[in-house]
Design a protein around this motif. Structure first.
Motif, short mmCIF file in Angstrom:
data_model
loop_
_atom_site.label_atom_id
_atom_site.label_comp_id
_atom_site.label_asym_id
_atom_site.label_seq_id
_atom_site.Cartn_x
_atom_site.Cartn_y
_atom_site.Cartn_z
N SER A 371 0.84 -1.20 0.00
CA SER A 371 0.00 0.00 0.00
C SER A 371 0.87 1.24 0.00
O SER A 371 2.03 1.22 0.43
CB SER A 371 -0.90 0.01 1.24
OG SER A 371 -0.12 0.16 2.42
N SER A 399 1.63 -0.51 -5.94
CA SER A 399 1.11 0.29 -4.84
C SER A 399 -0.35 0.58 -5.09
O SER A 399 -0.73 0.94 -6.20
CB SER A 399 1.89 1.61 -4.71
OG SER A 399 1.26 2.47 -3.78
N THR A 400 -1.18 0.44 -4.04
CA THR A 400 -2.58 0.81 -4.15
C THR A 400 -3.12 1.08 -2.75
O THR A 400 -2.38 1.10 -1.78
CB THR A 400 -3.40 -0.26 -4.88
OG1 THR A 400 -4.67 0.27 -5.25
CG2 THR A 400 -3.60 -1.50 -4.03
N GLY A 401 -4.41 1.31 -2.64
CA GLY A 401 -5.03 1.57 -1.35
C GLY A 401 -5.30 3.03 -1.12
O GLY A 401 -6.29 3.41 -0.50
N SER A 623 -8.10 -2.68 5.62
CA SER A 623 -7.07 -2.62 4.58
C SER A 623 -6.22 -1.36 4.68
O SER A 623 -5.41 -1.08 3.79
CB SER A 623 -7.71 -2.71 3.19
OG SER A 623 -8.64 -1.67 3.00
N LYS A 625 -7.18 1.98 4.93
CA LYS A 625 -7.65 3.24 4.38
C LYS A 625 -8.23 4.11 5.49
O LYS A 625 -9.04 3.64 6.30
CB LYS A 625 -8.72 2.99 3.31
CG LYS A 625 -8.20 2.27 2.09
CD LYS A 625 -9.30 2.08 1.06
CE LYS A 625 -8.78 1.32 -0.15
NZ LYS A 625 -9.84 1.10 -1.16
#
Length: 663
Positions: A371, A399-401, A623, A625
């Protein structure tokens, strides 16, 4: 002829070398499609335009390129309905999702697992197939059939992958959640979908401590009346874990009579047969149950893995994810491309913050997924894995989130590896994948997601639905894609489904992200549309403020909301910034002024918060966020309807009735 990169690449953070482009799956696919359809693609823009203008050619071509295993494909690819909501994909096809994930056989690794507590497991492709065969046979013996729901309250372990594949081989619908959820959070999810089998762990490790799940499991099982079998997969090794739970057996007991099962009967099912039920975050009410089709998950993930990530037979794919996050489903599909899955469960900062880098080095990851928040935290901690570990095997860093800021790109190339493809991706649970993301044949510009993905007619529009470039707007998709949700559970007329995606703009999917198309054709995500700030009628993305606050060394993390202000004019808002500081630090006037000055100089005066408030913790989802909407509800004295969706719901109390916000 290899795909061409943009002519002007000055200022790019990373540029793929010509050999890498020529040997990439993306380029191979381009050449294959030119030969098959008699078309010419000089560059990625041309390839993408074809992929959305000729959806039938693109998805049929991907089917063959990826080698999808099916009993039948049929001639029809896309059956257009009256609206984008009612399309059908490959209506004549018959396939099985699990069969495609288990098609690679032999003694090469299929699953490698590290637990924070030093538990390690390894399954070869043949061993994984055999394990799935045993569980599938046991489930069939207990009456599980296509369409039944099988759920898992499990860590990210090999047993969870096995349970999913066994369910999918039968055509049962699988859903999962991580064991850090409390009972109500699980009941809010699984209770809606009436499962017949529950796979559950006896516990898990996190932050150096074991956490038993048996007490919670008793409560959960009692409130899921449709469950006839609870399968306990030991992790902590607790004594008699099945005792006192109606219908409970251990995994070994479940499969005891099926030890010799060595073949799997893969049910051949329609492309649109439901595979997964995934859940919205649920912080503003009971989570929505989003049903995804098997063929959609398979085709989208094959495209994202093979073409956009260059994943291939022998890749070693890692993504730090729990079973509550859609990236777990995305990771699992890597088996269909021949990748070995690198599974991890526990804190990402175990072993003096080095556990994931130790794992990466030992198992030679080729694809490292995490993330943006993890990358930011590593930078704050001063970690330099490129100096302390061998990073040479890593080709792609995902990368994400949340948005990855330009500073995050700089940090990766400085402290991790200079020649690594940073693939920031954005999509979500709603589509089981990404609208925009990485591309191995294009350069990377710091702070930008590289491009819209093949087959995804992504665009940015203004409030009237007109396309805009170089201006912030709404992320939309104007053509059908294979992982549009099949439907929402218990929404027979489709009203909730329509309201979620198609009510904003007639006939096109509105995703709910506030973003911008850059001159390079890349994308910058500024945050969720429903969390954007609107002081004085000007829309501001929260990510614009976070980027600046992250430059302040004393700040560990932050959250920003719009507070209705003044009270007599509730249609206007003021910007309020909450900060969590390093241990032992206190927010004073000097630090507050420095934060405001950083924001003012680098953005606009409208971005500058009216109030900066110190808090001990910031609430986030499982997750990771930040839940800006839940914070805003607490600040305004409103109820947060589902705190069970939060990893740290107690943090909400830090925002209630703050004196600093009363004036």
């Amino acid at each position: 002829m290899p795909l061409k990169s943009p002519v002007d690449m000055r200022g790019a953070a990373w540029v793929p070398d010509p050999q890498r482009i020529a040997t990439s799956n993306m380029n191979r696919f381009c050449v294959a499609m030119e030969a098959r359809w008699g078309r010419s693609f000089d560059d990625y823009d041309a390839l993408h335009a074809w992929s959305v203008e000729h959806l039938d050619e693109f998805w049929s071509g991907l089917w063959d390129f990826a080698g999808i295993v099916a009993q039948a494909e049929g001639e029809r690819v896309l059956e257009q309905g009256a609206t984008m909501e009612s399309v059908r994909w490959f209506p004549d096809a018959r396939l099985n999702f699990a069969e495609n994930l288990l098609r690679f056989r032999g003694d090469a690794d299929a699953l490698v697992f590290w637990g924070e507590d030093k538990v390690k497991r390894r399954l070869s492709r043949d061993e994984l197939y055999a394990a799935v065969a045993r569980v599938a046979a046991a489930l069939r013996a207990r009456g599980v059939k296509a369409g039944d729901r099988v759920v898992a309250y499990m860590p990210n372990s090999p047993d969870t992958i096995v349970a999913m594949l066994a369910a999918a081989s039968i055509g049962a619908i699988f859903s999962s959640a991580s064991p850090d959820f409390g009972p109500q959070g699980i009941i809010d999810r699984f209770g809606q979908i009436e499962p017949v089998v529950l796979f559950a762990t006896d516990g898990y490790h996190y932050n150096g401590r074991p956490h038993s799940c048996l007490g919670k499991l008793h409560e959960i099982a009692d409130q899921l009346p449709t469950v006839h079998t609870v399968v306990i997969c030991p992790y902590l090794g607790l004594d008699n874990p099945a005792a006192g739970i109606c219908g409970a057996v251990t995994l070994d007991e479940l499969t005891a009579d099926h030890a010799t099962a060595d073949e799997i009967r893969f049910e051949q099912l329609p492309f649109d047969h439901p595979l997964y039920i995934v859940f919205s975050s649920g912080t503003t009410g009971v989570p929505k149950c989003i049903v995804h089709r098997a063929g959609g998950a398979l085709t989208l993930h094959l495209k994202e893995h093979q073409l956009h990530g260059n994943i291939r037979d022998g890749s070693r794919l890692f993504y730090f994810a729990t079973c509550s996050w859609v990236m777990w489903n995305w990771l699992a599909s890597g088996l269909a491309s021949g990748a070995a899955l690198m599974l991890y469960d526990g804190s990402p900062f175990a072993a003096d913050n080095h556990i994931l880098f130790d794992y990466m080095q030992a198992e030679r990851f080729t694809h490292f997924g995490t993330s943006a928040k993890f990358i930011e935290a590593c930078a704050k901690l001063g970690l330099e894995p490129g100096r302390t570990h061998q990073t040479g095997s890593v080709e792609v860093l995902y990368s994400t989130g949340s948005p990855l800021m330009a500073e995050g790109y700089d940090y990766i190339h400085r402290a991790f590896k200079r020649d690594v493809h940073i693939a920031s991706i954005s999509g979500g649970t709603d589509l089981l994948g990404a609208f925009v993301g990485g591309n191995p044949v294009l350069p990377v510009w710091a702070g930008e997601i590289q491009c819209k993905q093949l087959g995804m007619a992504a665009d940015v529009v203004d409030e009237d639905g007109h396309p805009v470039k170089g201006r912030k707007g709404e992320l939309v998709c104007t053509r059908p894609f294979t992982t549009q949700p099949l439907y929402f559970w218990a929404d027979p007329e489709g009203h909730k489904y329509h309201e979620a995606y198609f009510s904003r703009f007639e006939g096109i999917w509105c995703h709910g992200d506030f973003c911008e198309v850059t001159p390079h054709g890349g994308y910058i995500i500024y945050g969720r549309s429903d969390a954007t700030l609107n002081p004085g009628g000007v829309r501001i993305g929260t990510a614009e403020i976070y980027r600046q606050v992250d430059q302040i060394g004393e700040v560990v993390e932050s959250a920003v909301i719009g507070q209705n202000w003044p009270p007599e004019k509730p249609t206007d808002v003021r910007v309020v910034l909450f900060v969590r500081l390093r241990d032992g630090l206190t927010l004073d006037e000097d630090l507050s002024d420095r934060i405001k000055q950083q924001i003012r100089v680098s953005t606009t005066p409208r971005h500058v918060p009216s109030r900066v408030v110190q808090v001990a913790d910031i609430p986030r989802t499982k997750s990771g966020k930040i839940v800006e909407l839940a914070i805003r509800q607490v600040v305004h004295g409103e109820a947060v309807k589902n705190t069970g969706a939060l990893a740290n719901p107690e943090a909400l109390e830090h925002f209630r009735a703050r004196a600093e916000l009363a004036t």
